[in-house]
Design a protein around this motif. Structure first.
Motif, PDB file in Angstrom:
ATOM      1  N   CYS A 274     -94.320   1.881 -22.954  1.00 40.35           N
ATOM      2  CA  CYS A 274     -94.122   2.860 -21.881  1.00 40.35           C
ATOM      3  C   CYS A 274     -92.637   3.190 -21.718  1.00 40.35           C
ATOM      4  O   CYS A 274     -92.253   4.355 -21.612  1.00 40.35           O
ATOM      5  CB  CYS A 274     -94.704   2.318 -20.574  1.00 40.35           C
ATOM      6  SG  CYS A 274     -94.537   3.439 -19.178  1.00 40.35           S
TER       7      CYS A 274
ATOM      8  N   GLU B 257    -102.505   5.861 -25.185  1.00 44.69           N
ATOM      9  CA  GLU B 257    -101.509   6.602 -24.418  1.00 44.69           C
ATOM     10  C   GLU B 257    -102.157   7.776 -23.694  1.00 44.69           C
ATOM     11  O   GLU B 257    -102.865   8.571 -24.297  1.00 44.69           O
ATOM     12  CB  GLU B 257    -100.423   7.122 -25.365  1.00 44.69           C
ATOM     13  CG  GLU B 257     -99.362   7.923 -24.682  1.00 44.69           C
ATOM     14  CD  GLU B 257     -98.301   8.411 -25.639  1.00 44.69           C
ATOM     15  OE1 GLU B 257     -97.690   9.449 -25.326  1.00 44.69           O
ATOM     16  OE2 GLU B 257     -98.087   7.791 -26.686  1.00 44.69           O
TER      17      GLU B 257
ATOM     18  N   LYS C 220     -98.750   9.835 -17.992  1.00 45.01           N
ATOM     19  CA  LYS C 220     -97.693   8.915 -18.402  1.00 45.01           C
ATOM     20  C   LYS C 220     -98.102   7.466 -18.140  1.00 45.01           C
ATOM     21  O   LYS C 220     -97.427   6.723 -17.440  1.00 45.01           O
ATOM     22  CB  LYS C 220     -96.370   9.269 -17.733  1.00 45.01           C
ATOM     23  CG  LYS C 220     -95.857  10.613 -18.181  1.00 45.01           C
ATOM     24  CD  LYS C 220     -94.457  10.865 -17.717  1.00 45.01           C
ATOM     25  CE  LYS C 220     -93.979  12.183 -18.299  1.00 45.01           C
ATOM     26  NZ  LYS C 220     -92.610  12.457 -17.977  1.00 45.01           N
TER      27      LYS C 220
ATOM     28  N   TRP D 210     -95.554   5.097 -15.797  1.00 50.53           N
ATOM     29  CA  TRP D 210     -94.206   5.596 -15.578  1.00 50.53           C
ATOM     30  C   TRP D 210     -94.061   5.969 -14.114  1.00 50.53           C
ATOM     31  O   TRP D 210     -94.833   6.751 -13.566  1.00 50.53           O
ATOM     32  CB  TRP D 210     -93.945   6.804 -16.470  1.00 50.53           C
ATOM     33  CG  TRP D 210     -92.543   7.307 -16.421  1.00 50.53           C
ATOM     34  CD1 TRP D 210     -91.432   6.683 -16.892  1.00 50.53           C
ATOM     35  CD2 TRP D 210     -92.100   8.544 -15.888  1.00 50.53           C
ATOM     36  NE1 TRP D 210     -90.321   7.462 -16.691  1.00 50.53           N
ATOM     37  CE2 TRP D 210     -90.711   8.620 -16.064  1.00 50.53           C
ATOM     38  CE3 TRP D 210     -92.750   9.610 -15.271  1.00 50.53           C
ATOM     39  CZ2 TRP D 210     -89.952   9.700 -15.655  1.00 50.53           C
ATOM     40  CZ3 TRP D 210     -91.991  10.691 -14.861  1.00 50.53           C
ATOM     41  CH2 TRP D 210     -90.614  10.734 -15.055  1.00 50.53           C
TER      42      TRP D 210
ATOM     43  N   PHE E 104     -91.508   7.016 -22.409  1.00 45.74           N
ATOM     44  CA  PHE E 104     -91.261   7.872 -21.249  1.00 45.74           C
ATOM     45  C   PHE E 104     -89.883   7.711 -20.629  1.00 45.74           C
ATOM     46  O   PHE E 104     -89.390   8.637 -19.993  1.00 45.74           O
ATOM     47  CB  PHE E 104     -92.349   7.645 -20.199  1.00 45.74           C
ATOM     48  CG  PHE E 104     -93.733   7.869 -20.752  1.00 45.74           C
ATOM     49  CD1 PHE E 104     -94.058   9.057 -21.389  1.00 45.74           C
ATOM     50  CD2 PHE E 104     -94.697   6.889 -20.654  1.00 45.74           C
ATOM     51  CE1 PHE E 104     -95.320   9.265 -21.910  1.00 45.74           C
ATOM     52  CE2 PHE E 104     -95.965   7.089 -21.166  1.00 45.74           C
ATOM     53  CZ  PHE E 104     -96.279   8.284 -21.798  1.00 45.74           C
TER      54      PHE E 104
ATOM     55  N   CYS F 221     -90.759   2.246 -15.986  1.00 42.63           N
ATOM     56  CA  CYS F 221     -92.184   1.894 -16.100  1.00 42.63           C
ATOM     57  C   CYS F 221     -92.464   0.603 -15.359  1.00 42.63           C
ATOM     58  O   CYS F 221     -91.613  -0.272 -15.251  1.00 42.63           O
ATOM     59  CB  CYS F 221     -92.569   1.729 -17.562  1.00 42.63           C
ATOM     60  SG  CYS F 221     -92.583   3.280 -18.472  1.00 42.63           S
TER      61      CYS F 221
ATOM     62  N   ASN G 191     -87.705   8.531 -24.115  1.00 42.81           N
ATOM     63  CA  ASN G 191     -88.194   9.774 -24.733  1.00 42.81           C
ATOM     64  C   ASN G 191     -88.192   9.731 -26.267  1.00 42.81           C
ATOM     65  O   ASN G 191     -87.834  10.710 -26.927  1.00 42.81           O
ATOM     66  CB  ASN G 191     -87.389  10.984 -24.250  1.00 42.81           C
ATOM     67  CG  ASN G 191     -87.618  11.241 -22.791  1.00 42.81           C
ATOM     68  OD1 ASN G 191     -88.742  11.173 -22.311  1.00 42.81           O
ATOM     69  ND2 ASN G 191     -86.550  11.530 -22.067  1.00 42.81           N
TER      70      ASN G 191
ATOM     71  N   ALA H   2    -100.686  10.708 -22.104  1.00 42.68           N
ATOM     72  CA  ALA H   2     -99.410  11.410 -21.949  1.00 42.68           C
ATOM     73  C   ALA H   2     -99.375  12.264 -20.692  1.00 42.68           C
ATOM     74  O   ALA H   2     -98.321  12.440 -20.092  1.00 42.68           O
ATOM     75  CB  ALA H   2     -99.136  12.266 -23.177  1.00 42.68           C
TER      76      ALA H   2
END
Length: 112
Positions: free
Chosen positions: A51, A78, A83, A98, A55, A105, A58, A80
């Protein structure tokens, strides 16, 4: 008493192996709580680190999968859009969500 000494003299390697097994059994009993928790650590580490890699930093998914890869197998799912990362390893499941750019996270209970 003489029978015990005779056993040790006749089987020195067997006696040593028995002594080592007794020591290992004693250590396992002493660390039983930590050994029970260990499988949860695998999935929690994978979820949290993946995580953060995805996130917070990136990074691309393939990089993060290699970043958290361990010798022990684990599966990563995941989400997305929300998140959220769910990781499964050694029969235990952990999730990380996140929270934001400043919080990063956080481990959270897995969604059923």
């Amino acid at each position: 008493m003489n029978a015990r000494k005779a056993f040790i003299r006749r089987r020195p390697f067997g006696s040593l192996a028995l002594l080592v097994l007794l020591i290992i059994a004693g250590l396992m009993w002493n660390w039983r709580v930590q050994l029970q928790v260990f499988p949860s650590i695998i999935s929690a580490y994978t979820a949290k680190e993946y995580c953060s890699c995805r996130f917070v930093m990136n990074n691309p998914a393939h990089y993060c999968q290699s970043y958290v890869k361990q010798w022990l197998p684990s599966t990563i799912n995941e989400d997305a859009l929300n998140k959220r990362i769910t990781a499964r390893g050694w029969g235990r499941e952990s999730a990380a969500q996140w929270e934001g750019p400043r919080q990063g996270c956080r481990l959270s209970p897995p969604v059923p």
